[in-house]
Design a protein around this motif. Structure first.
Motif, PDB file in Angstrom:
ATOM      1  N   ILE A  55       0.788  -1.279  -0.265  1.00  0.00           N
ATOM      2  CA  ILE A  55       0.091  -0.064   0.063  1.00  0.00           C
ATOM      3  C   ILE A  55       0.954   1.190  -0.039  1.00  0.00           C
ATOM      4  CG2 ILE A  55      -1.489   1.114   1.350  1.00  0.00           C
ATOM      5  CD1 ILE A  55      -3.007  -1.141  -0.045  1.00  0.00           C
ATOM      6  N   THR A  56       2.005   1.366   0.914  1.00  0.00           N
ATOM      7  CA  THR A  56       2.906   2.501   0.887  1.00  0.00           C
ATOM      8  C   THR A  56       3.139   2.822  -0.555  1.00  0.00           C
ATOM      9  OG1 THR A  56       3.405   1.846   3.166  1.00  0.00           O
ATOM     10  CG2 THR A  56       4.996   3.406   1.995  1.00  0.00           C
ATOM     11  N   THR A  57       3.752   1.883  -1.376  1.00  0.00           N
ATOM     12  CA  THR A  57       4.255   2.031  -2.742  1.00  0.00           C
ATOM     13  C   THR A  57       3.186   2.569  -3.559  1.00  0.00           C
ATOM     14  OG1 THR A  57       6.010   0.397  -2.443  1.00  0.00           O
ATOM     15  CG2 THR A  57       5.198   1.026  -4.557  1.00  0.00           C
ATOM     16  N   ILE A  58       2.064   2.241  -3.424  1.00  0.00           N
ATOM     17  CA  ILE A  58       0.809   2.618  -4.309  1.00  0.00           C
ATOM     18  C   ILE A  58       0.445   3.949  -3.933  1.00  0.00           C
ATOM     19  CG2 ILE A  58      -1.410   2.298  -4.574  1.00  0.00           C
ATOM     20  CD1 ILE A  58      -1.172  -0.702  -4.394  1.00  0.00           C
ATOM     21  N   VAL A  59       0.599   4.264  -2.673  1.00  0.00           N
ATOM     22  CA  VAL A  59       0.324   5.708  -2.123  1.00  0.00           C
ATOM     23  C   VAL A  59       1.203   6.759  -2.772  1.00  0.00           C
ATOM     24  CG1 VAL A  59      -0.003   7.484  -0.201  1.00  0.00           C
ATOM     25  CG2 VAL A  59      -1.316   4.996  -0.274  1.00  0.00           C
ATOM     26  N   CYS A  60       2.542   6.309  -2.644  1.00  0.00           N
ATOM     27  CA  CYS A  60       3.509   7.104  -3.014  1.00  0.00           C
ATOM     28  C   CYS A  60       3.458   7.305  -4.565  1.00  0.00           C
ATOM     29  CB  CYS A  60       4.993   6.506  -2.562  1.00  0.00           C
ATOM     30  SG  CYS A  60       5.256   6.755  -0.838  1.00  0.00           S
ATOM     31  N   GLU A  61       3.354   6.100  -5.147  1.00  0.00           N
ATOM     32  CA  GLU A  61       3.633   6.453  -6.697  1.00  0.00           C
ATOM     33  C   GLU A  61       2.303   7.177  -7.380  1.00  0.00           C
ATOM     34  OE1 GLU A  61       3.693   2.307  -8.174  1.00  0.00           O
ATOM     35  OE2 GLU A  61       5.764   2.378  -7.833  1.00  0.00           O
ATOM     36  N   ASP A 111      -9.351   7.833  -4.660  1.00  0.00           N
ATOM     37  CA  ASP A 111      -9.815   7.250  -5.661  1.00  0.00           C
ATOM     38  C   ASP A 111      -8.925   6.526  -6.654  1.00  0.00           C
ATOM     39  OD1 ASP A 111     -12.080   8.748  -5.288  1.00  0.00           O
ATOM     40  OD2 ASP A 111     -11.825  10.259  -6.918  1.00  0.00           O
ATOM     41  N   ALA A 112      -7.483   6.868  -6.601  1.00  0.00           N
ATOM     42  CA  ALA A 112      -6.626   6.224  -7.543  1.00  0.00           C
ATOM     43  C   ALA A 112      -6.363   4.736  -6.922  1.00  0.00           C
ATOM     44  CB  ALA A 112      -5.455   7.010  -7.456  1.00  0.00           C
ATOM     45  N   VAL A 113      -5.986   5.069  -5.408  1.00  0.00           N
ATOM     46  CA  VAL A 113      -5.807   3.921  -4.739  1.00  0.00           C
ATOM     47  C   VAL A 113      -6.954   2.925  -4.673  1.00  0.00           C
ATOM     48  CG1 VAL A 113      -5.241   2.813  -2.202  1.00  0.00           C
ATOM     49  CG2 VAL A 113      -4.124   4.837  -3.142  1.00  0.00           C
ATOM     50  N   GLU A 114      -8.090   3.221  -4.588  1.00  0.00           N
ATOM     51  CA  GLU A 114      -9.232   2.511  -4.523  1.00  0.00           C
ATOM     52  C   GLU A 114      -9.313   1.896  -5.984  1.00  0.00           C
ATOM     53  OE1 GLU A 114     -14.391   3.057  -4.484  1.00  0.00           O
ATOM     54  OE2 GLU A 114     -12.961   4.669  -3.947  1.00  0.00           O
ATOM     55  N   ALA A 115      -9.145   2.452  -7.219  1.00  0.00           N
ATOM     56  CA  ALA A 115      -9.054   1.673  -8.290  1.00  0.00           C
ATOM     57  C   ALA A 115      -7.874   0.696  -8.460  1.00  0.00           C
ATOM     58  CB  ALA A 115      -8.628   2.910  -9.541  1.00  0.00           C
ATOM     59  N   GLU A 116      -6.745   1.068  -7.769  1.00  0.00           N
ATOM     60  CA  GLU A 116      -5.684   0.353  -7.907  1.00  0.00           C
ATOM     61  C   GLU A 116      -5.901  -1.139  -7.195  1.00  0.00           C
ATOM     62  OE1 GLU A 116      -1.427  -0.578  -8.904  1.00  0.00           O
ATOM     63  OE2 GLU A 116      -2.613   1.200  -9.209  1.00  0.00           O
ATOM     64  N   VAL A 117      -6.411  -1.027  -5.983  1.00  0.00           N
ATOM     65  CA  VAL A 117      -6.725  -2.148  -5.055  1.00  0.00           C
ATOM     66  C   VAL A 117      -8.147  -2.727  -5.332  1.00  0.00           C
ATOM     67  CG1 VAL A 117      -4.904  -1.628  -3.421  1.00  0.00           C
ATOM     68  CG2 VAL A 117      -7.094  -0.836  -3.117  1.00  0.00           C
ATOM     69  N   ARG A 126      -2.288  14.164   7.857  1.00  0.00           N
ATOM     70  CA  ARG A 126      -0.965  15.135   7.786  1.00  0.00           C
ATOM     71  C   ARG A 126      -0.049  14.692   6.919  1.00  0.00           C
ATOM     72  NH1 ARG A 126      -4.586  18.167   9.336  1.00  0.00           N
ATOM     73  NH2 ARG A 126      -4.984  18.579  11.640  1.00  0.00           N
ATOM     74  N   THR A 127       0.275  13.315   7.051  1.00  0.00           N
ATOM     75  CA  THR A 127       1.484  12.948   6.485  1.00  0.00           C
ATOM     76  C   THR A 127       1.063  11.931   5.165  1.00  0.00           C
ATOM     77  OG1 THR A 127       1.987  11.303   7.824  1.00  0.00           O
ATOM     78  CG2 THR A 127       2.907  13.525   8.282  1.00  0.00           C
ATOM     79  N   VAL A 128       2.127  11.449   4.464  1.00  0.00           N
ATOM     80  CA  VAL A 128       1.867  10.239   3.347  1.00  0.00           C
ATOM     81  C   VAL A 128       1.436   9.088   4.362  1.00  0.00           C
ATOM     82  CG1 VAL A 128       2.982   8.828   1.890  1.00  0.00           C
ATOM     83  CG2 VAL A 128       3.348  11.308   1.928  1.00  0.00           C
ATOM     84  N   GLY A 129       2.356   8.777   5.705  1.00  0.00           N
ATOM     85  CA  GLY A 129       2.345   7.870   6.571  1.00  0.00           C
ATOM     86  C   GLY A 129       0.668   7.888   6.997  1.00  0.00           C
ATOM     87  N   ASP A 130       0.285   8.913   7.524  1.00  0.00           N
ATOM     88  CA  ASP A 130      -1.090   8.948   7.875  1.00  0.00           C
ATOM     89  C   ASP A 130      -2.135   8.216   6.908  1.00  0.00           C
ATOM     90  OD1 ASP A 130      -0.245  10.243  10.229  1.00  0.00           O
ATOM     91  OD2 ASP A 130      -0.890  12.414   9.513  1.00  0.00           O
ATOM     92  N   ALA A 131      -1.855   8.776   5.453  1.00  0.00           N
ATOM     93  CA  ALA A 131      -2.667   8.310   4.560  1.00  0.00           C
ATOM     94  C   ALA A 131      -2.589   6.820   4.385  1.00  0.00           C
ATOM     95  CB  ALA A 131      -2.542   9.128   3.368  1.00  0.00           C
ATOM     96  N   VAL A 132      -1.301   6.292   4.354  1.00  0.00           N
ATOM     97  CA  VAL A 132      -1.143   4.939   4.243  1.00  0.00           C
ATOM     98  C   VAL A 132      -2.007   4.253   5.508  1.00  0.00           C
ATOM     99  CG1 VAL A 132       0.601   3.217   4.563  1.00  0.00           C
ATOM    100  CG2 VAL A 132       0.925   5.098   3.156  1.00  0.00           C
ATOM    101  N   GLU A 133      -1.697   4.689   6.561  1.00  0.00           N
ATOM    102  CA  GLU A 133      -2.479   3.863   7.738  1.00  0.00           C
ATOM    103  C   GLU A 133      -3.995   4.057   7.698  1.00  0.00           C
ATOM    104  OE1 GLU A 133      -1.195   5.882  11.545  1.00  0.00           O
ATOM    105  OE2 GLU A 133       1.144   5.470  11.357  1.00  0.00           O
ATOM    106  N   ILE A 134      -4.505   5.066   7.268  1.00  0.00           N
ATOM    107  CA  ILE A 134      -6.068   5.125   7.029  1.00  0.00           C
ATOM    108  C   ILE A 134      -6.518   3.997   5.970  1.00  0.00           C
ATOM    109  CG2 ILE A 134      -8.018   6.542   6.429  1.00  0.00           C
ATOM    110  CD1 ILE A 134      -6.736   8.767   7.949  1.00  0.00           C
ATOM    111  N   LEU A 135      -5.679   4.166   4.797  1.00  0.00           N
ATOM    112  CA  LEU A 135      -5.844   3.187   3.845  1.00  0.00           C
ATOM    113  C   LEU A 135      -5.956   1.696   4.229  1.00  0.00           C
ATOM    114  CD1 LEU A 135      -4.708   5.249   0.922  1.00  0.00           C
ATOM    115  CD2 LEU A 135      -6.935   4.639   1.187  1.00  0.00           C
TER     116      LEU A 135
END
Length: 85
Positions: free
Chosen positions: A1-7, A42-48, A66-75
């Motif tokens: 998930i981290t890679t997907i979020v970052c990309e 939306d992009a992550v939802e489409a990816e997974v 607040r951070t990319v890490g927060d987004a990863v944790e929530i997803l």
């Protein structure tokens, strides 16, 4: 998930993927706005989407990110919740 979020975030913001780290602050460091975060969700939802349907971020989630890490944790939490239902 981290890679997907970052990309996906790098693509949405038009920046180098190397600039997107888990500690990067979305608004301050990466200049992301709420629309970029919605695009990210939306992009992550489409990816997974093949693995889990209905992975979404609501307004309360966006306010907490607040951070990319927060987004990863929530997803990751959303993915776990959707796979358990």
């Amino acid at each position: 998930i981290t890679t997907i979020v970052c990309e996906q975030l790098a693509d949405i913001l038009g920046i180098d993927v190397d600039a997107v780290t888990v500690d990067a602050r979305l608004r301050e460091d990466l200049d992301a706005d709420d629309f970029a975060l919605i695009d990210l969700a939306d992009a992550v939802e489409a990816e997974v989407g093949e693995r889990s349907v209905g992975v979404t971020l609501d307004d309360d989630d966006l306010a907490e990110v607040r951070t990319v890490g927060d987004a990863v944790e929530i997803l990751v939490a959303r993915l776990a919740a959707s796979s358990g239902s």
